[in-house]
Motif scaffolding. Structure first.
Motif, short mmCIF file in Angstrom:
data_model
loop_
_atom_site.label_atom_id
_atom_site.label_comp_id
_atom_site.label_asym_id
_atom_site.label_seq_id
_atom_site.Cartn_x
_atom_site.Cartn_y
_atom_site.Cartn_z
N HIS A 469 0.69 -0.94 -0.02
CA HIS A 469 0.09 0.02 -0.17
C HIS A 469 0.93 1.21 0.09
CE1 HIS A 469 0.94 -0.43 4.22
NE2 HIS A 469 0.56 0.81 4.32
N ASN A 470 2.04 1.11 0.55
CA ASN A 470 2.85 2.31 0.50
C ASN A 470 3.46 2.79 -0.61
OD1 ASN A 470 4.76 0.23 0.88
ND2 ASN A 470 5.79 1.21 2.10
N THR A 471 2.76 3.10 -1.72
CA THR A 471 3.35 3.67 -3.15
C THR A 471 3.91 4.82 -2.73
OG1 THR A 471 1.48 2.32 -4.36
CG2 THR A 471 2.66 4.21 -5.44
N LEU A 490 -4.52 -4.08 -3.27
CA LEU A 490 -3.55 -3.67 -2.48
C LEU A 490 -3.25 -4.57 -1.43
CD1 LEU A 490 -4.11 0.03 -2.68
CD2 LEU A 490 -2.68 -1.32 -4.18
N SER A 492 -1.64 -5.37 2.59
CA SER A 492 -1.04 -4.75 3.79
C SER A 492 -0.40 -5.82 4.58
CB SER A 492 -2.36 -4.25 4.40
OG SER A 492 -2.13 -4.10 5.89
N LEU A 501 -4.70 5.08 2.66
CA LEU A 501 -4.18 5.58 1.13
C LEU A 501 -4.55 6.85 1.08
CD1 LEU A 501 -2.47 4.21 -1.03
CD2 LEU A 501 -5.02 3.86 -2.18
#
Length: 534
Positions: A469-471, A490, A492, A501
């Motif tokens: 999730h941490n794009t 996505l 986690s 997000l």
């Protein structure tokens, strides 16, 4: 009290009408639809639909099971039981005066003509198939069976043994233009061609005959000794021949077909030399299935002799070629290279400099899960301006910087396999790229410069990747033309039960211009705003 009863009755009628609208006409074996989009089994229509549609399944007796259907049906799809269904008469459909499309999936012992010249007078498209039958359906169809089908322009017959039908079975159909014969269980092409000679208005023809292994000169009893079949097929504007494994091609065997839209077959190297002697002058699309290892130069020799524009090359063997092999393939506009891995696992040897020779190729697709090289641009002194669409299924896990920089006019790029890492600026130089499909890979991270330089990109698909999730922030902000994004599911870390997000941080100002944004967590698709908790 009477007024209340009328209200209750009126509401009941409305409810019944609503049910009919949602679920189709109340019939034991048929559903009726106003629109093709409402049909769950719309494939039977083959994209053809106009007016009211009836879909009938598990039919055992057409005349009895279709009783009660509205007479103004325009399209009728019938699926019979798997057993042979006795005799079918075209008179069974005489009640449907507006019928334009008829699809029947079933086997019959005999098909009888209609005795009414007005019956089926509006029928334009008819498809007869026996998909559930092992082998072919032995159905007796006599002379002039279809003579009253005065508007019939499209006819498809599949898995019916053609030799069980009269030699002049297609006689008397005045406007028949498009014919498709599929798997007719004959071993001699003459069995098909001699019947087609009665269709004077024929313009488009598809023949699929997997059982035919030898192509010989046709011998039709209707012809005199000095007559040729060629004039009968002079009006063809589109013709496709699809065979299984051909073992012999006689000289002049296909003389009646000068130009083919498609030719498909398993061929060895010797047969590649025989094909130009068959009488064919030109093939638009060659679909080649290799049953043995073959020198690609033999393929290119055929490409040159028959002015082939599109090539689909399928083989079990390693694909091995370079600039040295493709000189005579210069006329190609589209290439699909597919290597299946059922029997041979040796590594292919593709030298990607071959693309610099093929300056007319606008579409290239390579499917080879053993090929671990994608050196398209390092050898290039000049940009590759001709390639517009590139589809790859390789054993490549890493895209390096400037990987595609020479493909300056590329509009579409698709890569599916094991891609896990994309170096910054990998897509630099693809200023015109509009569609990028990286779905079904192993991508876990998106960085700020992963997609840098894709100023024309309007469609991006990242579904079926193990994205976390941490794009990275600002990953998409420079994609000023972007309209549709598919991020997919996505994931986690287990220690974080909630995915947070911030879309504004990722997309910046372009968020407001997106027309479609698809994101899901686990099995829950959702609509999202500028900042969302999943």
């Amino acid at each position: 009290q009477g007024e209340k009863m009328r209200v209750v009755f009126f509401k009941t009628v409305l409810l019944l009408l609503w049910i009919l609208r949602v679920n189709g006409w109340m019939h034991s074996k048929c559903n009726i639809y106003d629109y093709v989009d409402d049909m769950p089994d719309r494939d039977c229509l083959q994209g053809y639909s106009k007016g009211l549609i009836a879909s009938c399944k598990y039919v055992t007796d057409i005349e009895e099971d279709l009783h009660g259907l509205p007479q103004n049906i325009n399209n009728l799809c019938i699926s019979m039981t798997m057993d042979e269904n006795g005799i079918m008469s075209l008179d069974f459909f005489s009640q449907f005066h507006d019928l334009e499309y008829l699809d029947i999936n079933g086997c019959f012992s005999q098909i009888l003509p209609t005795g009414n010249s007005q019956a089926l007078s509006n029928l334009e498209y008819m498809r007869l198939q026996a998909l559930w039958v092992t082998g072919c359906c032995d159905c007796n169809v006599g002379s002039n069976t279809f003579r009253y089908l005065v508007k019939l322009s499209n006819l498809t017959i599949s898995k019916f043994r053609l030799s069980s039908m009269a030699p002049d079975v297609f006689n008397g159909i005045p406007n028949l233009r498009n014919v498709s014969i599929g798997n007719s269980c004959v071993k001699d092409l003459s069995e098909i061609l001699c019947r087609l000679m009665y269709i004077k208005s024929l313009t488009d023809l598809v023949i699929e005959a997997q059982e035919i292994q030898t192509l010989n000169q046709s011998n039709c009893p209707i012809l005199n000794t000095n007559e040729s079949m060629t004039p009968v097929f002079n009006n063809l504007t589109g013709c496709s021949l699809i065979f299984g494994e051909i073992t012999h091609i006689e000289e002049g065997a296909l003389d009646c077909f000068k130009n083919l839209e498609k030719f498909s077959s398993y061929l060895n190297e010797e047969l590649l030399l025989q094909l130009p002697l068959s009488g064919i002058k030109q093939i638009h699309l060659l679909r080649y299935f290799g049953s043995e290892h073959i020198d690609f130069r033999s393929i290119c020799n055929l490409v040159f002799l028959l002015s082939i524009k599109k090539l689909e090359f399928n083989t079990n063997y390693p694909i091995s070629f370079s600039m040295y092999h493709v000189d005579l393939c210069v006329g190609l506009e589209s290439i699909v290279l597919t290597r299946t891995l059922h029997f041979y696992t040796s590594i292919s040897q593709i030298k990607w400099n071959f693309i610099s020779t093929l300056k007319n190729v606008t579409y290239l697709s390579v499917y080879d899960r053993t090929e671990n090289s994608l050196d398209l641009c390092s050898f290039q002194k000049q940009p590759i301006t001709w390639l517009n669409k590139l589809v790859l299924y390789l054993n490549i896990q890493f895209f390096f910087s400037n990987q595609f920089s020479c493909l300056v006019n590329l509009l579409y790029l698709k890569y599916k396999s094991k891609l896990s890492n994309i170096e910054d600026f990998a897509f630099l130089g693809l200023r015109l790229l509009e569609y990028l499909d990286l779905s079904n890979n192993n991508i876990t991270h998106i960085h700020a410069n992963t997609f840098y330089g894709l100023y024309s990109l309007i469609w991006l698909d990242l579904r079926e990747n193990p994205l976390i999730h941490n794009t990275e922030a600002l990953s998409f902000t420079h994609l000023t033309s972007l309209r549709e994004v598919f991020l997919g599911k996505l994931n986690s870390p287990l220690r974080e039960p909630v995915i947070k997000l911030n879309l504004t941080l990722i997309f910046g100002d372009i968020l407001s211009q997106l027309t479609q944004l698809y994101i899901t967590s686990s099995m829950r698709p959702m609509y999202i705003g500028r900042c969302v908790e999943i």
